[in-house]
Enzyme design. Structure first.
Site, PDB file in Angstrom:
ATOM      1  N   CYS A  90       0.835  -1.213   0.000  1.00 10.93           N
ATOM      2  CA  CYS A  90       0.000   0.000   0.000  1.00 10.93           C
ATOM      3  C   CYS A  90       0.870   1.263   0.000  1.00 10.93           C
ATOM      4  O   CYS A  90       0.468   2.300  -0.534  1.00 10.93           O
ATOM      5  CB  CYS A  90      -0.951   0.012   1.195  1.00 10.93           C
ATOM      6  SG  CYS A  90      -0.120  -0.154   2.787  1.00 10.93           S
ATOM      7  N   HIS A 123      -1.385   1.258   7.431  1.00  7.03           N
ATOM      8  CA  HIS A 123      -1.864   1.190   6.047  1.00  7.03           C
ATOM      9  C   HIS A 123      -1.716   2.572   5.416  1.00  7.03           C
ATOM     10  O   HIS A 123      -1.662   3.581   6.125  1.00  7.03           O
ATOM     11  CB  HIS A 123      -3.340   0.746   6.079  1.00  7.03           C
ATOM     12  CG  HIS A 123      -3.939   0.518   4.727  1.00  7.03           C
ATOM     13  ND1 HIS A 123      -3.359  -0.295   3.773  1.00  7.03           N
ATOM     14  CD2 HIS A 123      -5.083   1.006   4.165  1.00  7.03           C
ATOM     15  CE1 HIS A 123      -4.126  -0.311   2.695  1.00  7.03           C
ATOM     16  NE2 HIS A 123      -5.163   0.475   2.897  1.00  7.03           N
TER      17      HIS A 123
END
Length: 364
Positions: free
Chosen positions: A32, A306
């Site tokens: 990510c 994330h």
């Protein structure tokens, strides 16, 4: 992402920009950090245009040696040439190349998006400079390469990556005895800013250029006085980049903890920004910038979490979370400023900001 894509197309309806593509990127196990930066760069139009043009040129002359530049150009071309308006692309070749180029990114551990951005831009510059050396006919703008003492050294080509992201800082030190000012220039592709609670990007930039007094053990050696002297030092922006990338230093090493801690401070980043810390003689010192992308860190610490990105495209804001793409309201951007409290359920914080100069002629 069929349902998500259909929802996005439905939300935009007749306003779906002609020729634009909104594609999510597949995650290959904690990639990510890579996907979020790639989305920000894809919607950096000057950067995208240059990459698409580059891909067209290498395809015309034949296969170029594979590197991160060719892989990224190939990926952007894949997205740009899709028949569908929305969907998902697997950046497998690009991610494999990243892992091959740098061992830091070979594991499935959480990586830092800012480190990746720095690595990627420097790799692209290296590839373009290598290409320019092997092809004397390649168009490039010469730039004097300065050594640490300010002396001018060899010339090297100014790549299109430099033309888009590079700015110049001037580090001024004024001797408090003789008033002589010593200036040293330093190039940058992005600026890292210290942050404070309940602050703004403007105040962070102002603090970045605040005056520091050098005394006691930190005295400055003045060439005119030929001795150590008390001095005042400050850093200002001498030439402004076309694209201003700002990194908010949200991870701080805490000696008492013996580790890095994430600062969830509320730092307001405006949609429109005027630089307040330019040198007096800086060209285009009144330049205004417009926010077009934000890389967001989600999570409570530096070693896990994330990354997602917010992107402005054709006056619409979109939210990219790996494979998923959604349309969002402009006001939603404010939810990523940070928290006014040290401990909060909101762990989604703006980390890297991308601003575009509204008048590129005034930028470097």
């Amino acid at each position: 992402m069929g349902a998500t894509g259909s929802k996005l197309e439905k939300a935009l309806g007749d306003q779906f920009p002609e020729g634009e593509r909104y594609f999510g990127l597949e995650n290959f196990g904690n990639t990510c950090y890579c996907n979020s930066v790639l989305q920000a760069l894809y919607f950096c139009i000057p950067f995208r245009d240059q990459l698409l043009d580059y891909y067209g040129r290498i395809k015309t002359v034949g296969e170029a040696e594979e590197n991160l530049l060719t892989c990224l150009a190939d990926l952007f071309t894949q997205i740009n040439s899709q028949k569908k308006k929305t969907g998902v692309i697997a950046p497998k070749r690009f991610v494999q190349r990243v892992k091959k180029q740098h061992e830091l990114f070979r594991s499935y551990m959480h990586q830092d998006a800012h480190e990746f951005l720095n690595f990627l831009l420097n790799q692209l510059v290296e590839a373009l400079e290598k290409e320019a050396k092997s092809d004397p006919t390649a168009p490039a703008s010469p730039e004097k390469k300065s050594s640490d003492n300010g002396a001018t050294g060899e010339e090297h080509p100014l790549t299109w990556v430099h033309k888009i992201f590079q700015g110049c800082l001037t580090n001024e030190t004024r001797c408090l005895r003789c008033e002589t000012i010593t200036a040293k220039d330093e190039k940058f592709l992005d600026l890292s800013l210290d942050i404070e609670q309940n602050s703004s990007v403007t105040s962070c930039l102002r603090n970045f250029s605040s005056t520091e007094t050098l005394i006691a053990d930190d005295k400055f050696f003045c060439d005119k006085c030929c001795s150590l002297q008390e001095a005042q030092k400050r850093m200002k922006i001498k030439t402004q980049p076309r694209i201003l990338a700002l990194h908010l230093k949200r991870f701080k090493y805490m000696e008492q903890l013996g580790r890095y801690k994430k600062l969830s401070y509320r730092v307001v980043f405006p949609l429109e920004l005027k630089l307040c810390n330019t040198a007096e003689d800086a060209p285009g010192s009144e330049s205004e910038y417009s926010l077009f992308a934000v890389v967001v860190h989600v999570g409570s610490g530096p070693n896990h979490g994330h990354y997602v990105s917010l992107v402005k495209s054709h006056n619409h804001w979109l939210f990219f979370d790996d494979e998923n793409v959604e349309m969002i309201d402009e006001s939603y951007v404010q939810t990523f400023f940070g928290s006014t409290q040290e401990y909060s359920n909101n762990t989604d914080h703006g980390y890297i900001l991308f601003y575009e100069c509204l008048d590129p002629a005034k930028a470097s």
